[in-house]
Each structure stands twice: as structure tokens, then as C-alpha cells.
Motif scaffolding. Structure first.
Motif, short mmCIF file in Angstrom:
data_model
loop_
_atom_site.label_atom_id
_atom_site.label_comp_id
_atom_site.label_asym_id
_atom_site.label_seq_id
_atom_site.Cartn_x
_atom_site.Cartn_y
_atom_site.Cartn_z
N LYS A 67 -2.63 1.08 -1.74
CA LYS A 67 -1.31 2.16 -1.27
C LYS A 67 -1.14 2.79 -2.60
O LYS A 67 -0.91 3.83 -1.75
CB LYS A 67 -0.08 1.00 -1.74
CG LYS A 67 0.44 0.62 -3.03
CD LYS A 67 1.84 0.14 -3.53
CE LYS A 67 2.15 0.26 -4.69
NZ LYS A 67 2.28 -0.96 -5.11
N SER A 211 4.35 -1.26 -13.21
CA SER A 211 4.17 0.32 -12.94
C SER A 211 4.01 0.49 -14.36
O SER A 211 5.29 0.93 -14.92
CB SER A 211 4.12 0.82 -12.19
OG SER A 211 2.50 1.43 -11.17
N TYR A 391 -0.66 8.19 -6.03
CA TYR A 391 0.24 7.63 -5.20
C TYR A 391 0.83 10.08 -4.68
O TYR A 391 2.58 10.03 -5.76
CB TYR A 391 1.77 7.76 -6.45
CG TYR A 391 1.51 5.70 -6.66
CD1 TYR A 391 1.58 5.15 -5.32
CD2 TYR A 391 1.21 5.36 -8.14
CE1 TYR A 391 1.81 3.65 -6.09
CE2 TYR A 391 0.73 4.33 -7.82
CZ TYR A 391 1.08 2.84 -6.99
OH TYR A 391 1.42 1.88 -7.32
#
Ligand SMILES: *Cc1c(COP(=O)(O)O)cnc(C)c1O
Length: 432
Positions: A67, A211, A391
Motif C-alpha cells: 500500500k 507507523s 504514501y
């Protein structure tokens, strides 16, 4: 000099990445442009794989959390570097399939896998389903029965350790949309339920505690809690679970304030804790998975922009407008994320000017960074925002009908496009 080892300054005073002049890359491929350094990515993958060899007899595998940046080339690199893959949607599964990724090394996550995605995952021979809740367990069992297969599963457990950035808390942490709680007995009930189903096989337990974490201690604590739970399952249900997935979350450097620990230290400490706990509970030492995402691609990536305007508001601030913004990097708008911004055209000059770097979208909040110190900016300069590999592309949008930028991979002075820039035609492709 820079937070990222792949960066340097050449004789022209330009920022370089992986031996390529960023101003030349901007001219050749256009801006905004994502640039990734291949050696940085591969070195990080290797350091994870080697840490398993060094501290855990190679009895485990890192999975790349796709992701973070899902594209075919990243799937190919993860495979070449002997990593598995963590996916969270049908789209990420499809990307892995298209990249010929060995699907038995894929773990499928997510708190709301649709029936369609479950079918697609089973047809694609995904290696493991990380089951999030009882509805999913039942649905998966039914669909697997329809197809006459047995799905290997893991359970996502909330270990009661919540870690973000510099500290962690041990609380109930029941308030998370992900997974089964330990302290309410929910997780234990789920294990019992799974044992009554014929078309799922419980192989593994999973947790993921947060995270951008810099301490190893919360990971160690989480691992111990998980081993205790595996001990309970053995003692009370006479079932031995042999695989443990400890998730991702390893921190990276966005600015000089960030101090990540070497990734090797993680396995060193965690393996000690796991072995000790396994012995305490008389369990076999489990096979371990970890799921690094951000740490594999984050520092390897930068984004290049061209400055189109500068607005000096006396006694307020100076805005520097770039040709991208929240469409290619939404993280400042979303969580005021800190980034290092470099004037790539004048990387040899001292940072003397304080500016706010603004994007080009119709939102006042479309900022890349506020009050950042940079070498004096002129219209036409190339700006580089560092540590944007994770991201950024994966969260990009077409707001204001802005096409997503291209992504270029650099390697020892060579560059190649790995994701094409979207065209206007791409933008209307699904319009009727
Ligand atoms: C997001 C996520 C990861 C990766 O986290 P990073 O902070 O990018 O390393 C790994 N596993 C799960 C389950 C996740 O949700």
C-alpha cells in the motif's frame, strides 16, 4: 549532508539522486516528477532479509507492505529481493498478479474485504488471508467451500500496544477498526470459531502496532503479548500456531529531527524476546513475518517540482507556488507531515530564506510545507521534496483534474520511467 544517502550535489550546484542531476531529470521528464533510487530500495530490502539470517536462522520473511507504493516495478523488485507482499485490496492483488508475483507469498489484509475481493484472492491463489472479524471469517469459509478449497488464514489481533512516533502506550486500545481484541476474549473466541470451520486453516497470528515508530521496545512488547496468546491457545485448545506476523511501522527520516534505528537492530531484539517466550510456553520457535512499507521506499524517493510563482506578503509569509501539491502529496494537508525541501537548482547554496511551499490546487490548505528554510528561490527553480517514496504516489488523486505525475527509477546515473505520467485522455477515460 542530506537525510537520504542517495542524494548529493554536483559541480553545477544541482541536487543529484542516484548519480542523476535532478534539474536534468525535471527537464527530460517534466514536473511534477517522482524519482526513486533503486539501490536504496534494494539495500533496505537486503538489510531486512539479512537480519533474519543473522539473528533468526533465516526462519522468517519480510513482506513489502505494497500500500506504501503499489506498482508493478515495486512488486518485481520485492520478488527479486526475496520479499513477500502484503496487499489490502483487489487492486493491489491485481497489480501483483500483473507483475507475475508468486502469489503464495502474498498476505491479504483489510477490515472489509468484499466477497468479490475474496473470490478474486482465492482465484489468484493468495497465500494467506489476514482475517479481521467474524463476518469475514464466515464469508471466507463459505466462499472457500463453494470453490472446494481451504484458505490459509491469520488473525489480526489488537495486542493492546499502540505506538506512534516517539512513544507508545499499553492500553486496551480496543478502539481500533482493525482486528480482534485480546482482553475482551474476542480474539480467543475467534480462534475457537475458526477451528470449527472446514474451509479455513489457521496458520498464523498477526499484529501491527502503528507507523513511523522509532523505538524497538513496543515491538518487543507486542511480540511477547502475541507469544503469550499463542501459549494460551496451546494450553487451552491444544493447538500450536507456528507462524507469527509482527507487522510494519519502522520509522524513517523526513527531517533531521527523525532518528531511526538501524533496521537490523529490530530482528536482533525481537528474536531474543520471541525465543525466550517460545521456550517459556514450550512452543516451537515460530516462523516470523514482518511488513515494512514506509522504510523500504520512503527515503528512496523524492518529488521534483518547478516553481511557477513567488508571493511575498510583508510581515506575513512568502508563498512559493509549485506545479503539484496535494494531488501528488496529501500528507501535509492530512497530518501536517514534516518534510525537507531543497532548492535543487541551488543545492550548493546556503538555506537563507523561509518560505511556504504551496501547491496549485483550489484549496488554501494545499500546502507542501510551511515555514521551511531553503536557498533563495526564483521562478523556474526546481524544488525537491525529500523522503516522498512512501504514501505519496499511492495516495495521489486527480483533484482539479490534475494528471498524476510520472515516476522515474534512477540507478547509478541511469534513469527509466516506471510509471507513465497520466494524460488528459486518461482523465476522461471513464466519462460517458
Ligand atoms: C500500513 C501497514 C504496514 C506498513 O506500515 P509502514 O509503517 O509503512 O511500515 C504493515 N502492515 C499493516 C497491516 C499495515 O496496515
Amino acid at each position: 549532508m542530506f537525510v537520504n544517502d542517495c542524494l548529493n550535489v554536483n559541480e553545477k550546484g544541482h541536487l543529484t539522486i542516484g548519480g542523476c542531476d535532478t534539474v536534468e531529470l525535471a527537464e527530460k521528464y517534466g514536473t511534477p516528477l517522482y524519482v526513486l533510487d533503486e539501490n536504496t530500495i534494494r539495500d533496505t530490502c537486503r538489510s531486512y532479509v539479512n537480519s533474519f539470517k543473522k539473528y533468526y536462522n533465516g526462519n522468517g520473511m519480510p513482506l513489502y507492505a505494497s500500500k506504501t507504493l503499489s506498482c508493478k516495478e515495486m512488486c518485481r523488485i520485492a520478488n527479486e529481493e526475496n520479499l513477500g507482499l502484503d496487499v489490502v485490496s483487489g487492486g493491489e492483488i491485481y497489480t501483483a498478479v500483473q507483475a507475475d508475483f508468486p502469489m503464495e507469498k502474498v498476505h491479504f489484509h483489510g477490515n472489509n474485504k468484499t466477497a468479490e475481493e475474496i473470490r478474486f484472492a482465492l482465484d489468484s491463489k493468495v497465500g494467506k488471508f489476514v482475517v479481521d472479524n467474524l463476518y469475514e471469517l464466515e464469508l471466507l469459509n463459505e466462499i472457500a467451500k463453494e470453490k472446494g478449497v481451504v484458505a490459509n488464514i491469520s488473525f489480526r489481533i489488537k495486542p493492546g500496544v499502540d505506538a506512534h512516533t516517539h512513544n507508545f502506550i499499553r492500553t486496551g486500545q480496543i478502539d481500533s477498526k482493525f482486528g480482534f481484541a485480546l482482553e475482551t476474549g474476542e480474539a480467543f473466541e475467534a480462534v475457537k470459531k475458526a477451528l470449527t470451520y472446514d474451509n479455513v486453516a489457521l496458520k498464523e497470528l498477526h499484529c501491527h502496532i502503528g507507523s513511523q515508530i522509532f523505538d524497538i521496545e513496543p515491538f518487543v512488547t507486542a511480540a511477547e503479548i502475541m507469544l503469550d496468546f499463542m501459549g494460551k491457545i496451546k494450553d487451552e485448545l491444544n493447538v500450536v500456531i507456528t507462524e507469527l506476523n509482527l507487522g510494519g511501522g519502522f520509522g524513517i527520516m523526513y527531517t533531521e529531527d527523525d532518528e531511526p534505528v538501524p533496521y537490523e537492530n529490530y530482528m536482533e531484539k525481537v528474536s531474543e524476546a520471541v525465543k525466550a517466550k517460545a521456550q517459556e510456553h514450550n512452543l516451537p520457535v515460530p516462523y516470523i513475518y514482518i511488513e515494512p512499507g514506509r522504510s523500504i521506499v520512503g527515503e528512496a524517493g523524492i518529488t521534483l517540482y518547478t516553481v511557477g510563482g513567488k508571493k511575498i506578503i510583508p510581515d506575513v509569509r512568502t508563498y512559493v507556488s509549485v506545479d503539484g501539491g496535494m494531488t501528488d502529496n496529501i500528507r501535509y494537508a492530512l497530518y501536517q507531515s514534516a518534510y525537507t525541501v531543497v532548492n535543487a537548482s541551488k543545492a550548493d547554496k546556503e538555506a537563507t530564506e523561509i518560505v511556504t511551499v504551496a501547491g496549485k490546487c483550489c484549496e488554501s490548505g494545499d500546502l507542501v510545507q510551511e515555514h521551511t528554510k531553503i536557498a533563495e528561490v526564483e521562478v523556474g527553480d526546481t524544488l525537491a521534496v525529500l523522503s516522498t517514496g512512501a504514501y505519496n504516489y499511492s495516495m495521489a488523486s486527480n483533484y482539479n483534474r490534475i494528471p498524476r505525475p510520472a515516476m522515474v527509477m534512477v540507478n547509478n546515473g541511469e534513469s527509466r520511467v516506471i510509471i507513465k505520467r497520466e494524460s488528459y485522455e486518461d482523465l476522461v477515460r471513464n466519462d460517458l
